[in-house]
Write a protein that holds these residues in place. Structure first.
Motif, PDB file in Angstrom:
ATOM      1  N   ALA A  34      83.962  74.753  66.540  1.00 23.20           N
ATOM      2  CA  ALA A  34      82.892  75.665  66.928  1.00 23.20           C
ATOM      3  C   ALA A  34      82.274  75.209  68.244  1.00 23.20           C
ATOM      4  O   ALA A  34      82.006  74.027  68.444  1.00 23.20           O
ATOM      5  N   ARG A  36      79.378  76.606  69.262  1.00 30.52           N
ATOM      6  CA  ARG A  36      77.960  76.559  68.870  1.00 30.52           C
ATOM      7  C   ARG A  36      77.886  75.899  67.499  1.00 30.52           C
ATOM      8  O   ARG A  36      78.806  76.009  66.705  1.00 30.52           O
ATOM      9  N   THR A  37      76.767  75.258  67.245  1.00 30.43           N
ATOM     10  CA  THR A  37      76.576  74.631  65.935  1.00 30.43           C
ATOM     11  C   THR A  37      75.207  75.015  65.383  1.00 30.43           C
ATOM     12  O   THR A  37      74.290  74.198  65.337  1.00 30.43           O
ATOM     13  N   GLN A  63      78.612  65.230  56.557  1.00 30.07           N
ATOM     14  CA  GLN A  63      79.326  66.042  57.538  1.00 30.07           C
ATOM     15  C   GLN A  63      79.055  65.594  58.972  1.00 30.07           C
ATOM     16  O   GLN A  63      77.955  65.155  59.310  1.00 30.07           O
ATOM     17  N   TYR A  65      78.179  67.068  61.678  1.00 31.67           N
ATOM     18  CA  TYR A  65      77.584  68.327  62.111  1.00 31.67           C
ATOM     19  C   TYR A  65      76.117  68.040  62.414  1.00 31.67           C
ATOM     20  O   TYR A  65      75.468  67.309  61.673  1.00 31.67           O
ATOM     21  N   ASP A 138      84.814  67.243  58.901  1.00 31.53           N
ATOM     22  CA  ASP A 138      84.699  68.339  59.867  1.00 31.53           C
ATOM     23  C   ASP A 138      84.601  69.710  59.205  1.00 31.53           C
ATOM     24  O   ASP A 138      84.721  70.747  59.859  1.00 31.53           O
ATOM     25  N   ARG A 141      82.064  72.301  60.686  1.00 35.26           N
ATOM     26  CA  ARG A 141      82.509  72.774  62.012  1.00 35.26           C
ATOM     27  C   ARG A 141      83.625  73.808  61.871  1.00 35.26           C
ATOM     28  O   ARG A 141      83.662  74.796  62.588  1.00 35.26           O
ATOM     29  N   VAL A 144      82.106  77.157  60.397  1.00 34.86           N
ATOM     30  CA  VAL A 144      81.220  77.875  61.315  1.00 34.86           C
ATOM     31  C   VAL A 144      81.980  78.494  62.485  1.00 34.86           C
ATOM     32  O   VAL A 144      81.602  79.551  62.988  1.00 34.86           O
ATOM     33  N   ALA A 145      83.081  77.878  62.909  1.00 33.56           N
ATOM     34  CA  ALA A 145      83.809  78.347  64.097  1.00 33.56           C
ATOM     35  C   ALA A 145      84.159  79.839  64.061  1.00 33.56           C
ATOM     36  O   ALA A 145      83.899  80.545  65.038  1.00 33.56           O
ATOM     37  N   GLU A 148      81.563  82.636  65.192  1.00 38.37           N
ATOM     38  CA  GLU A 148      81.231  82.919  66.587  1.00 38.37           C
ATOM     39  C   GLU A 148      81.720  84.305  67.004  1.00 38.37           C
ATOM     40  O   GLU A 148      81.199  84.902  67.925  1.00 38.37           O
TER      41      GLU A 148
END
Length: 170
Positions: A34, A36-37, A63, A65, A138, A141, A144-145, A148
């Motif tokens: 991602a 953005r996080t 995590q 993150y 991970d 991450r 969430v990727a 986007e």
């Protein structure tokens, strides 16, 4: 009649080949991280103290993150896991792991606890999952990727049991 048998077999073989190709494609696919996080609230309903529970919850609380919280809920104050869950929360920085007793009269106790946990969520992305799920560092991450992309509003993961759980001891 024999041709019908051949046709059914051909369809079954074709299906198995397509399923095998899809599985291989999934195993070899790499997801971009991602860019953005945004903050993530992870909801974990718990009932009882199963083997591996604390290790699975630690895996989500550790995590890689920047901004997330793990919200763990039980429906009853006498739940056998409650003391262990509170001790687990104390292992992490304040605000990382929260433990809640959420009595519910919902027809589905697990869904009732999840609804109660959601009321405590402070981040825009909410992830819900069973408490016995162990994840790699991970995981957030990777989850969430895809979000986007504005056309994607929901992401799901396939549960993959350890091979020993499927096949049993050798």
């Amino acid at each position: 009649m024999i041709y019908l048998l051949y046709a059914v077999c051909a369809v079954a073989v074709a299906y198995q080949l397509v399923a095998l190709a899809a599985s291989l494609r999934q195993w070899t696919r790499t997801e971009p991280a991602a860019a953005r996080t945004p903050g993530v609230s992870v909801l974990k309903p718990v009932r009882g103290h199963d083997a591996g529970l604390l290790d699975a919850l630690r895996s989500i609380a550790r995590q890689n993150y920047p901004q997330f919280e793990v919200l763990i809920g039980v429906a009853r104050p006498d739940d056998p896991a409650l003391a262990s869950l509170r001790a687990l929360a104390a292992e992490f920085p304040p605000g990382r792991v929260g433990v809640f007793v959420l009595p519910t009269d919902a027809p589905n106790r697990k869904a009732g606890v999840m609804a109660g946990l959601e009321q405590h969520a402070q981040y825009p992305i909410v992830l819900a999952g069973d408490a016995d799920i162990s994840v790699p560092p991970d995981y957030l991450r990777r989850i969430v990727a895809p979000l986007e992309n504005p056309a994607i509003g929901l992401v799901t993961c396939i549960y993959r049991a350890p091979l020993g759980h499927i096949l049993g001891p050798f």
